[in-house]
Enzyme design. Sequence first.
Site, PDB file in Angstrom:
ATOM      1  N   ALA A 166       0.813  -1.293  -0.118  1.00 16.11           N
ATOM      2  CA  ALA A 166      -0.514  -0.218  -0.074  1.00 16.11           C
ATOM      3  C   ALA A 166       0.616   1.931   0.075  1.00 16.11           C
ATOM      4  O   ALA A 166       0.865   2.620  -0.820  1.00 16.11           O
ATOM      5  CB  ALA A 166      -0.765   0.281   1.548  1.00 16.11           C
ATOM      6  N   VAL A 167       2.173   1.070   0.254  1.00 16.32           N
ATOM      7  CA  VAL A 167       2.885   2.452   0.983  1.00 16.32           C
ATOM      8  C   VAL A 167       3.313   2.622  -0.618  1.00 16.32           C
ATOM      9  O   VAL A 167       3.507   3.553  -1.244  1.00 16.32           O
ATOM     10  CB  VAL A 167       3.993   2.018   1.849  1.00 16.32           C
ATOM     11  CG1 VAL A 167       4.964   2.868   1.294  1.00 16.32           C
ATOM     12  CG2 VAL A 167       3.425   1.742   3.348  1.00 16.32           C
TER      13      VAL A 167
ATOM     14  N   GLY B  62      10.380  -0.831   1.838  1.00 15.48           N
ATOM     15  CA  GLY B  62      11.320  -2.173   2.187  1.00 15.48           C
ATOM     16  C   GLY B  62      11.839  -2.405   3.669  1.00 15.48           C
ATOM     17  O   GLY B  62      12.271  -2.854   4.336  1.00 15.48           O
TER      18      GLY B  62
ATOM     19  N   ARG C 208      10.872  -5.292   5.678  1.00 13.50           N
ATOM     20  CA  ARG C 208      12.454  -6.174   6.741  1.00 13.50           C
ATOM     21  C   ARG C 208      12.127  -6.364   8.375  1.00 13.50           C
ATOM     22  O   ARG C 208      12.374  -7.298   9.099  1.00 13.50           O
ATOM     23  CB  ARG C 208      13.596  -5.217   7.068  1.00 13.50           C
ATOM     24  CG  ARG C 208      14.831  -5.669   5.995  1.00 13.50           C
ATOM     25  CD  ARG C 208      16.174  -4.445   5.582  1.00 13.50           C
ATOM     26  NE  ARG C 208      15.783  -2.759   5.565  1.00 13.50           N
ATOM     27  CZ  ARG C 208      15.261  -2.722   4.626  1.00 13.50           C
ATOM     28  NH1 ARG C 208      15.893  -2.199   3.364  1.00 13.50           N
ATOM     29  NH2 ARG C 208      15.340  -0.701   5.050  1.00 13.50           N
TER      30      ARG C 208
ATOM     31  N   SER D  39       9.526 -10.659  -0.315  1.00  9.93           N
ATOM     32  CA  SER D  39       8.311 -10.850  -0.668  1.00  9.93           C
ATOM     33  C   SER D  39       8.787 -10.806  -2.150  1.00  9.93           C
ATOM     34  O   SER D  39       9.310  -9.682  -3.238  1.00  9.93           O
ATOM     35  CB  SER D  39       7.233 -10.099  -0.984  1.00  9.93           C
ATOM     36  OG  SER D  39       6.452 -10.074  -1.992  1.00  9.93           O
TER      37      SER D  39
ATOM     38  N   ASP E 202       7.738  -2.860  -6.592  1.00 14.50           N
ATOM     39  CA  ASP E 202       8.365  -1.944  -6.410  1.00 14.50           C
ATOM     40  C   ASP E 202       9.254  -1.361  -7.412  1.00 14.50           C
ATOM     41  O   ASP E 202       9.301   0.038  -7.667  1.00 14.50           O
ATOM     42  CB  ASP E 202       9.800  -1.680  -4.819  1.00 14.50           C
ATOM     43  CG  ASP E 202      10.334  -1.158  -4.531  1.00 14.50           C
ATOM     44  OD1 ASP E 202       9.415   0.206  -4.068  1.00 14.50           O
ATOM     45  OD2 ASP E 202      11.484  -1.282  -4.232  1.00 14.50           O
TER      46      ASP E 202
ATOM     47  N   ASP F  56       8.463   1.991  -9.570  1.00 12.86           N
ATOM     48  CA  ASP F  56       9.900   2.990  -9.199  1.00 12.86           C
ATOM     49  C   ASP F  56      10.119   3.646 -11.222  1.00 12.86           C
ATOM     50  O   ASP F  56      10.180   4.578 -11.717  1.00 12.86           O
ATOM     51  CB  ASP F  56      11.042   2.804  -9.383  1.00 12.86           C
ATOM     52  CG  ASP F  56      11.685   1.823  -7.650  1.00 12.86           C
ATOM     53  OD1 ASP F  56      10.211   2.624  -6.528  1.00 12.86           O
ATOM     54  OD2 ASP F  56      12.528   1.893  -7.097  1.00 12.86           O
TER      55      ASP F  56
END
Length: 226
Positions: free
Chosen positions: A30-31, A70, A74, A80, A87, A91
């Site tokens: 979601a972030v 990220g 962690r 994943s 991600d 980007d």
Amino acid sequence: MLNKYARAFFTRVLTPFAALLLRLRVSPDAVTLIGTAGVMAGALAFYPRGEFFWGTVVITLFVFSDLVDGNMARQLGVSSRWGAFLDSTLDRVADAAIFSGIALWYAGGGDNQVLCAVALFCLASGQVVSYTKARGESIGLPVAVNGLVERAERLVITLVLAGFAGWERTFDVPHIGLLLPFALWMVAVGSLVTLVQRMVTVRRESAEADAAEAVEAPPEAKREQA
């Protein structure tokens, strides 16, 4: 250099915020999605109108999501493949939005076809630079080179100088708008150098890998090749 030092610094700074989001049951994915949407909104809503200061402020607020998601993963102790893929893919989308917004400005109100073309070159070369490393790794090569200008450098150069260039319109600071063309040319040349560095590295590594395979090939295979 930026990946090594700046990322470590901001990771420490953003760790408490990442922990707060986890307590609020916000997922890393979601972030990632919200961060990309925010970057796209800042780039495509402000940059095409020449509002580089406020556009950069908005983009900067959301670009740190790349470190937060990220960090959250962690802290959860999970790794994943989907998260890494999402991600990396988003980007590229965010980078494209930033340089597209700049190109739209120069195609419209900025009225400079040369700088529009340079912005588009920055967009395309950034994607290709990332692709060369990913493609090299997908065929089993280490691609043991980072190059002159990686994604972190491209973003920092572009956003910092675009933000300062925006002072000309926002705060009436004369001539500072020249920083944006300077940033574009710097990123364009740096990306081209990086692309050449990675292509040369992949060519060398592939030749070494092919030679090693030829040496290790069984006698039957060597006779067939002959």
